[in-house]
Design a protein around this motif. Structure first.
Motif, short mmCIF file in Angstrom:
data_model
loop_
_atom_site.label_atom_id
_atom_site.label_comp_id
_atom_site.label_asym_id
_atom_site.label_seq_id
_atom_site.Cartn_x
_atom_site.Cartn_y
_atom_site.Cartn_z
N LEU A 31 0.80 -1.23 0.00
CA LEU A 31 0.00 0.00 0.00
C LEU A 31 0.83 1.27 0.00
O LEU A 31 0.29 2.36 -0.22
N ALA A 82 -1.98 -1.29 -4.15
CA ALA A 82 -2.80 -0.11 -4.38
C ALA A 82 -2.15 0.75 -5.47
O ALA A 82 -0.97 0.60 -5.78
N GLN A 143 -8.00 -2.31 0.86
CA GLN A 143 -6.92 -1.45 1.33
C GLN A 143 -7.12 -1.06 2.79
O GLN A 143 -6.15 -0.84 3.53
N ARG A 146 -5.41 -2.90 6.10
CA ARG A 146 -3.96 -2.79 6.18
C ARG A 146 -3.38 -3.29 7.50
O ARG A 146 -2.22 -3.72 7.55
#
Length: 289
Positions: A31, A82, A143, A146
């Motif tokens: 990410l 991402a 996402q 995380r």
């Protein structure tokens, strides 16, 4: 499991096999983005993507708390990146993987192999459909996981939903398009491939092999849709990639040249001066005055 050069219509079947096996078993997230120095000159991609390891051991370079880290994937594990996040195969990785890239204009289905001689695509399919609003929400929800461990059930279910959507997109017939429309779509796919591989010494043969086309057809597409030769487009893309890297004081000219696919720093300097009328070193100094 997928086989090289199989027809595009096999993708829904392949995806259903993954789901029947209960894959993914674990989901790793990439990410973080960062400065070129933190990325070691490696590029980042502007579209979300994920891969599932089918065989072997997948190793990827990612950023965690702004430090490079290696994530290891076993068979059945997935990794999702991402937009703008670093996720690059490590040199020691040896795997067969299936991947999905969600760009604004298309969805890409990829079968890739990483071995001692490097990374190569065994099969690629480009669908002209992009993720809908639900799919984008699934990606965002993924996402948001995380802080969860790789075996997080919610993350696994979200990847399963994305796999189901990908299978549905692959199963739908392509909408009618003119010959020019199909050619432009192929050109866009070629441009995407180049942009994502500029840090490699990629050439016309590589693009032709990836799209299963004749190299001369690749040249015609670039002449038709951007008014440039393939080599002129590639050189421009490499030089465009170099300009933001020049702003990073931690990268020297040789590192920048290598990150943009130039094997020789002197050749990079000559090309840059010919294009912009000044050396990259001069532009570099102007950023730090």
């Amino acid at each position: 499991m997928p086989t090289p050069h199989a027809p595009a219509g096999q993708w829904p079947t392949w995806i259903r096999r993954l789901l029947r096996r209960g894959w993914p078993r674990r989901v790793h997230l990439a990410l973080e983005s960062g400065t070129p120095a933190l990325r070691g000159g490696l590029p980042v991609h502007d579209s979300p993507r994920f891969s599932i390891c089918l065989a072997g051991t997948g190793r990827y370079i990612v950023l965690r708390q702004q430090k490079q880290e290696i994530i290891t994937l076993q068979r059945g594990d997935a990794i999702m990146a991402a937009p703008q996040a670093l996720m690059e195969p490590h040199a020691s990785a040896r795997y067969l993987a299936i991947g999905f890239v969600f760009t604004p204009e298309m969805t890409r289905f990829l079968l890739a192999k990483k071995g001692p001689v490097g990374h190569r695509f065994l099969h690629a399919h480009h669908a002209s459909r992009a993720l809908d609003e639900d799919g984008r929400h699934f990606l965002q929800a993924l996402q948001n996981r995380r802080n969860e461990p790789p075996d997080d059930l919610a993350a696994r279910r979200l990847v399963e939903l994305l796999l189901i959507m990908a299978a549905e997109m692959a199963a739908l017939p392509e909408p009618p398009a003119s010959a020019a429309g199909k050619a432009r779509f192929t050109w866009l796919a070629a441009c995407r491939f180049l942009q994502e591989n500029l840090h490699h010494p990629v050439g016309r043969q590589d693009v032709a092999r990836f799209l299963n086309l004749h190299p001369n057809h690749i040249s015609r597409l670039f002449r038709e849709f951007c008014g440039q030769s393939f080599l002129d487009y590639l050189l421009q893309a490499r030089l465009d990639r170099a300009q933001p890297l020049l702003k990073d004081p931690h990268l020297n000219i040789s590192e920048i040249a290598h990150a943009c696919g130039f094997c020789d720093a002197n050749y990079f300097i000559r090309c840059y001066r010919r294009k912009f009328g000044r050396s990259p070193g001069r532009d570099r100094l102007s950023h730090f005055k």
